[in-house]
Design an enzyme around this catalytic site. Sequence first.
Site, short mmCIF file in Angstrom:
data_model
loop_
_atom_site.label_atom_id
_atom_site.label_comp_id
_atom_site.label_asym_id
_atom_site.label_seq_id
_atom_site.Cartn_x
_atom_site.Cartn_y
_atom_site.Cartn_z
N HIS A 293 1.06 -1.23 0.05
CA HIS A 293 0.13 -0.03 -0.01
C HIS A 293 0.79 1.15 0.03
O HIS A 293 1.43 1.66 -1.06
CB HIS A 293 -1.01 0.07 1.28
CG HIS A 293 -1.92 0.82 1.26
ND1 HIS A 293 -2.34 1.91 0.09
CD2 HIS A 293 -2.98 1.32 1.93
CE1 HIS A 293 -3.33 2.50 0.34
NE2 HIS A 293 -3.74 2.20 1.74
N HIS A 332 -2.01 -1.81 -11.26
CA HIS A 332 -2.90 -1.38 -10.14
C HIS A 332 -4.16 -2.29 -9.74
O HIS A 332 -4.56 -2.74 -10.85
CB HIS A 332 -3.25 0.24 -10.24
CG HIS A 332 -3.90 0.99 -9.11
ND1 HIS A 332 -5.21 0.91 -8.73
CD2 HIS A 332 -3.19 1.95 -8.29
CE1 HIS A 332 -5.05 1.46 -7.60
NE2 HIS A 332 -4.21 1.88 -7.16
N ASP A 388 2.82 5.65 -8.08
CA ASP A 388 4.08 5.64 -7.21
C ASP A 388 5.17 5.50 -8.00
O ASP A 388 6.58 5.80 -7.81
CB ASP A 388 3.98 4.14 -6.65
CG ASP A 388 2.75 4.16 -5.76
OD1 ASP A 388 2.50 4.90 -4.72
OD2 ASP A 388 1.75 3.27 -5.69
#
Length: 489
Positions: A293, A332, A388
């Site tokens: 996460h 994702h 990210d």
Amino acid sequence: MGKQGGDQSLTVTDNRTGKVYTVPISENSIQATAFKAMTAPFKADERPENETDKGLRVSDKGYLNTAVMRSEITYIDGEAGVLRYRGYPIEQLALHSNHLETSYLLIYGHLPSKEQFASWEGEVLHHAVMHSEAEQFCRSFRYDAHPMAILTSAFAYLGSYYAEANPSLQGQSLFTKGDAASLAVMDKQIYRLIGKATTLAAMAYRVRQGRDFVTPPTGLSYTGSFLYQMDHLGEENYTPNPVLEKALDVLFLLHADHELNASSTTVLQTGSSLVDPYSAIAAGCASLYGPLHGGANEAVIRMLISIGKPENVPAFIEAVKKREKVLSGFGHRVYKTSDPRSFIVRKTADEVFKVTGTDELLETAMALHEAAMKDEYFISRKLAPNVDFWSGLIYRAMGFPLDFFPVLFAVPRVVGWLAHWRQMMLQEGGVKIWRPRQIFVGPPKRDYVLIDHREAVKGPKQEPSEIGHSGITKRKRLANFKNKALAKL
């Protein structure tokens, strides 16, 4: 199934009993509890623990297709790469709004007027100041403690100061009544949590640096104040770089919410017991701590460091295909095409690099990006770069240590956690404690066996692992002393 265009219902035939059930469809969903009516008699060879006579259970490991809330906050279309806060496309908000304005939108459902925003911003920044005893709390951690461990603990610690915000002390309807007094108490905790999030994060940062803590300044923005608290060392008229301040604000806005992800769900699961909001936020922070996460952007940098130079990318790509290496920053759980946030972050990265200089890992990142986007292995699996992939490079270029990356995710996500928590507290019908079902596959009823009559069960996962001990334990085992046999070494 019903005819297309007919009744909004699902017709289910239970082949075990021949019974036919009609399940209403509302907002393209069905109630899982409807399946409790679909009972069947036990078979002779069936386990009683299956509870067949109590109705069907819906099995959904990992919440792959279970809706637990009716929400008005964030909408995601993973197939189309769409992300909207309260109906507003994330691209428009990133271009025109700022983190605190978007925070107001997420929590209260609409963009504030000029006067509303001024009041909101003033209250959040006013509540950024911590009690002086918090310094002692943060100093109690080791100098090398992970900043997320400090932040998680600090959120829970913060709740100990505000008895007014604890339903255990004030009555369980404290936040669910929805009257003026209840809403005022709720809003004050929202001010405190958003305002103090940056202060606590900065304190966690400065513990590592061995520096004194800084009182939140006046006259700076939310992210400007955050940067000031992390970096100010007594310089006169110190002002953070505006490009870095803006970049951090954009990243905060993008990370503010993402529907019912792991940490938001954790906040709701914890909050459903009507615990105080500080404990619920601490639980969310703990969930975010995990590498699947909030630790993902840190994992991207570690991956790029392990790759090294751009010429090593092809070998890394092949290792990923063989499952010898893990590819971080691509794909994702929700987005199956592209992450809309990644394009905004990529543009933000260019602005940051103009003032910080190009990160040495950028060429490696670009080479990896290009190679993955052309490779059928990644194309067929819809593994596009996510938020990210680029945000880690920005944080690194801005000089943040790797283990601080999850903190930079947690601070803005406090807003999303609070938005979902507030929505649940005020939902129609009140709050029901979350209590998922299970499918029990353990042993059936068995009788207790006295210890002298048992046989040892051995094997992997069947008994505790052997662990190494320190030198002092070895020496103590060789020593003689009274009641040694009873001592727990």
